[in-house]
Design an enzyme around this catalytic site. Structure first.
Site, PDB file in Angstrom:
ATOM      1  CB  ILE A 198      -0.948   0.184   1.243  1.00 63.95           C
ATOM      2  CG1 ILE A 198      -0.196  -0.471   2.637  1.00 63.95           C
ATOM      3  CG2 ILE A 198      -2.095  -1.008   1.374  1.00 63.95           C
ATOM      4  CD1 ILE A 198      -1.355  -0.180   3.585  1.00 63.95           C
ATOM      5  N   GLY A 199       2.411   0.670  -0.182  1.00 61.59           N
ATOM      6  CA  GLY A 199       2.823   2.758  -0.075  1.00 61.59           C
ATOM      7  C   GLY A 199       4.345   1.966   0.311  1.00 61.59           C
ATOM      8  CB  THR A 200       7.378   3.171  -0.782  1.00 60.26           C
ATOM      9  OG1 THR A 200       7.597   3.921  -1.611  1.00 60.26           O
ATOM     10  CG2 THR A 200       6.754   1.808  -1.368  1.00 60.26           C
ATOM     11  N   GLY A 201       7.427   4.121   2.679  1.00 58.36           N
ATOM     12  CA  GLY A 201       8.282   4.948   3.540  1.00 58.36           C
ATOM     13  C   GLY A 201       9.022   5.259   3.333  1.00 58.36           C
ATOM     14  N   GLY A 202      10.199   6.259   5.007  1.00 62.11           N
ATOM     15  CA  GLY A 202      11.719   6.367   4.357  1.00 62.11           C
ATOM     16  C   GLY A 202      12.265   5.514   3.686  1.00 62.11           C
ATOM     17  N   GLY A 246      12.411   0.334   3.371  1.00 61.16           N
ATOM     18  CA  GLY A 246      10.984   0.111   3.238  1.00 61.16           C
ATOM     19  C   GLY A 246       9.726  -0.596   2.581  1.00 61.16           C
ATOM     20  CB  VAL A 276       3.471   0.434   3.638  1.00 63.49           C
ATOM     21  CG1 VAL A 276       2.905  -0.159   5.230  1.00 63.49           C
ATOM     22  CG2 VAL A 276       5.160   1.429   4.467  1.00 63.49           C
ATOM     23  CE  LYS A 288       8.515   1.852   8.667  1.00 67.21           C
ATOM     24  NZ  LYS A 288       8.808   3.327   8.250  1.00 67.21           N
ATOM     25  CG  ASP A 322      11.233  12.621   8.142  1.00 71.94           C
ATOM     26  OD1 ASP A 322      11.365  13.827   7.688  1.00 71.94           O
ATOM     27  OD2 ASP A 322      11.683  11.645   8.287  1.00 71.94           O
TER      28      ASP A 322
END
Ligand SMILES: *[C@@H]1O[C@H](CO)[C@@H](O)[C@H](O)[C@H]1NC(C)=O
Ligand SMILES: *[C@@H]1O[C@H](CO)[C@@H](O)[C@H](O)[C@H]1NC(C)=O
Ligand SMILES: *[C@@H]1O[C@H](CO)[C@@H](O)[C@H](O)[C@H]1NC(C)=O
Ligand SMILES: *[C@@H]1O[C@H](CO)[C@@H](O)[C@H](O)[C@H]1NC(C)=O
Ligand SMILES: *[C@@H]1O[C@H](CO)[C@@H](O)[C@H](O)[C@H]1NC(C)=O
Ligand SMILES: *[C@@H]1O[C@H](CO)[C@@H](O)[C@H](O)[C@H]1NC(C)=O
Length: 649
Positions: A475-479, A481, A483, A497, A597
């Site tokens: 469902i997405g990417t973080g800083g 990894g 998700v 994650k 952040d």
């Protein structure tokens, strides 16, 4: 013509001379050796240790020089049971250089005639059944480099004459029932690198003369009944890298001269009656990896200098009278795996550097007067427990509190009330803590069991729910990894994650991962994303969070329809929630946490549009010790402008 005659004559003279010389040498050899090669063959045969009919120089374990004289007898590991050592007629082997009869089932005593093997450089008789005393004639073997008699039921004392074997490099008389004292003449063995006298019944003092053994690298004097102080002179053995004086009756203090032993790798003083302070000079032993000072009467504080010992992997100071605080940076020692400070009088809190670490194989801080930390340490310890090993000591910290209570109560009834209140508070906290521990133990597929790491079921559930992290659940990417969304068999939905394969190789991402685990396990706030657990395995690293239905604030604001749904009232609520979370992190935690952040990407919204701070990969503790507070970190455009304020779209 004339010159060629002269040359021929000269050649003849040289030939005759050299022939005579050779004959003379052979004669000299024959005179100096009472025996011949045939005598040697006969002497070997008469032992009954060989059966062969071939020439003796070819027998197993027999070696000869070019002149056919026996130079080596080595039956170590041959599996033979040789019986009496006296079967070997030593005087028949004047050229013998090596006698290696270890673990050969020898019995009887060591014959006095062994002193005739004056060319011997190696005498190895360990692991036999030799009895009797060490013969004084041994001292005549002045060429000896290597002498080991260890593990024999010998008796008697160590002959001071051994101090005359000036060339000795290796001397092992360990586990041989020897009594008496360590001869001071050993100080003359200045070429010795190894001295093992452990496991005997030696008594008396450690002679200060030993300090003259400048080349000594390894000194084992454990188990044998030594008393008196540790001589300062040990500090002169600059090459020493292994010192074991454990399980004696040594008294006095640890000499500060130990600070000179900078090659030291392993130091054991366990099981003595050593008192006084740990000298701060211990901090000079930069190569030290093993330090065992346990079971003594050492008092005073743990010197701060101990944190210089970057190679330390085993630290045992248990069972002493050590008081004061645990140095706050002790847990920063990266190699430290075994760590035991139990049964002392340490007070104060367990430093965060220790409680937040989950690399310990064993850590034991029990039976001290340590206070529990006020926030979430149980979880931090719980992680350690689940991942690497056991943390002992937290429940038992109470014990001495209770003892203290009793004393205080009997001293002054006036204090009774306040102490009772204190006790009640501790009790209450303990109950709460036990509840927390209980929840981590649930193994019915609920994610909490991941805290234990042995929660195979939960792990399997996650793999199944995401079809082994199939892209369709991403469902997405973080800083760092990606998700994933995972619906567990129980119906519960969680966010995962996961570190990509290449990210697991990258120290920066690994650090972010660990950082996030540490930070989120420390804190608990209604506006900080909840970490349920994590899996930390070299093949698969992921974090398990509460699922946030509405995703990030950033995505919400970018979507025209959703941005409208997020009206001004809701936006103000988001700001309030985040302000609450930050205020908690900055003011209410043990050590302030700075996120570093905060951006709309890292603010997540649940189905009710309640906001949560997430992504603690670059967060830091505001430690008073920390030197590099000016370090920049975060997403460009959102980096905190010096003060702890933040920016929202
Ligand atoms: C010598 O030979 C005999 C018979 O061949 C054998 O039984 C015996 O074990 C041998 N002894 C040694 C020391 O090898
Ligand atoms: C004794 O012999 C064994 C086997 O050959 C060898 O490994 C060992 O190093 C020898 N010991 C000495 C002190 O030379
Ligand atoms: C050592 O050798 C000398 C002469 O070779 C001899 O007189 C002396 O008795 C020997 N010492 C011992 C202790 O055997
Ligand atoms: C050490 O050697 C010296 C000279 O070689 C000698 O005088 C001294 O007695 C020896 N020391 C001991 C303790 O045997
Ligand atoms: C520490 O040990 C290493 C080898 O393990 C050695 O090269 C180095 O010289 C030692 N340092 C000191 C200060 O003895
Ligand atoms: C720590 O030391 C104490 C006392 O020496 C001992 O009883 C205990 O087993 C040790 N703990 C661990 C984890 O080895």
């Amino acid at each position: 013509m004339v010159s060629s005659i002269i040359i021929s004559a000269a050649v003849l003279v040289v030939t005759i001379t050299s022939t005579m010389m050779i004959m003379l040498f052979s004669l000299a050899d024959a005179i100096s050796s009472p025996s011949s090669s045939t005598d040697e063959a006969e002497a070997l045969r008469s032992t009954g240790w060989w059966n062969s009919t071939s020439a003796h120089c070819h027998w197993d374990g027999v070696s000869c020089n070019n002149a056919g004289r026996v130079t080596g007898i080595a039956l170590y590991g041959s599996g033979k049971e040789l019986g009496e050592l006296s079967k070997l007629e030593f005087s028949s082997f004047p050229s013998l250089v090596e006698l290696n009869l270890s673990a050969c089932g020898l019995n009887g005593s060591i014959p006095r005639q062994i002193g005739t093997l004056t060319q011997l450089t190696v005498l190895s008789l360990h692991d036999n059944n030799l009895t009797g005393e060490i013969p004084l004639s041994l001292a005549n073997l002045t060429q000896l480099l290597y002498l080991t008699l260890c593990s024999n039921p010998l008796h008697g004392s160590i002959p001071p004459e051994i101090g005359k074997m000036k060339n000795l490099i290796f001397l092992d008389l360990g586990y041989s029932n020897l009594i008496g004292v360590i001869p001071s003449s050993f100080g003359n063995l200045t070429t010795l690198t190894t001295l093992y006298l452990d496991g005997n019944q030696i008594s008396g003092f450690i002679p200060p003369q030993l300090g003259k053994m400048k080349n000594l690298k390894s000194l084992l004097l454990s188990h044998n009944g030594l008393h008196g102080p540790i001589p300062l002179e040990i500090g002169k053995m600059k090459n020493l890298n292994n010192l074991n004086l454990g399980y004696n009756n040594l008294t006095g203090v640890i000499p500060s001269s130990f600070g000179n032993l900078t090659n030291m790798n392993s130091l054991t003083l366990r099981g003595n009656q050593i008192s006084g302070f740990i000298p701060p000079e211990i901090g000079y032993l930069l190569n030290l990896s093993y330090l065992d000072l346990s079971e003594n009467q050492i008092s005073g504080f743990i010197p701060e200098e101990i944190v210089n010992l970057k190679k330390l992997s085993h630290l045992d100071m248990s069972n002493n009278l050590i008081s004061g605080k645990i140095p706050s940076r002790l847990g920063n020692l990266k190699e430290l795996k075994y760590f035991n400070l139990s049964y002392n009088y340490l007070s104060g809190t367990i430093p965060y550097s220790i409680s937040s670490n989950y690399r310990w194989t064993q850590i034991d801080l029990s039976n001290n007067q340590l206070e529990d930390q006020t926030r979430a340490p149980v979880e931090a310890f719980g992680h350690n427990k689940g991942l690497c090993g056991e943390i002992k000591g937290r429940p038992r910290c109470k014990k001495r509190h209770q003892i203290t209570l009793i004393i205080v109560v009997s001293l002054s009834t006036a204090l009774l009330l306040s102490v009772a209140v204190l006790g009640f508070l501790f009790h209450k906290r303990r109950i709460r803590k036990n509840q927390l521990l209980e929840t981590t133990k649930v193994k019915n597929g609920d994610l909490f069991s991941i805290w234990d790491y042995d929660g195979v079921i939960a792990y399997q559930d996650i793999i199944q729910a995401t079809e082994d992290f199939d892209i369709k659940y991403c469902i997405g990417t973080g800083g760092y990894g990606s998700v994933y969304r995972a619906q567990l068999p129980s119906g519960k939905v969680v966010a995962l994650k996961k570190l990509h394969g290449w990210e697991r190789e990258d120290p920066t991402y690994l650090k972010s991962f660990e950082n996030e685990v540490q930070m989120l396990s420390r804190i608990r706030h209604r506006n900080i994303v909840k970490l349920h657990g994590f899996c930390r395995h070299k093949k698969c690293m992921f974090l398990v969070y509460k699922y946030m239905e509405k995703g990030s604030l950033y995505c919400m604001l970018r979507d025209e329809v959703e941005a409208v749904e997020l009206d001004w009232i809701k936006r103000v609520n988001v700001v309030k929630s985040i302000a609450n979370a930050l205020s908690y992190m900055h003011h209410d935690c043990d050590l302030p946490i700075i996120h570093r952040d905060i951006s709309s990407n890292n603010i997540l919204l649940d189905s009710k549009l309640e906001a949560f701070v997430s992504d603690f990969g670059t967060a830091r503790l505001l430690d008073n010790d920390s030197s590099n507070r000016t370090l920049l970190a975060g997403t460009y455009g959102y980096i905190a402008p010096g003060k702890l304020d933040y920016n929202l779209h």
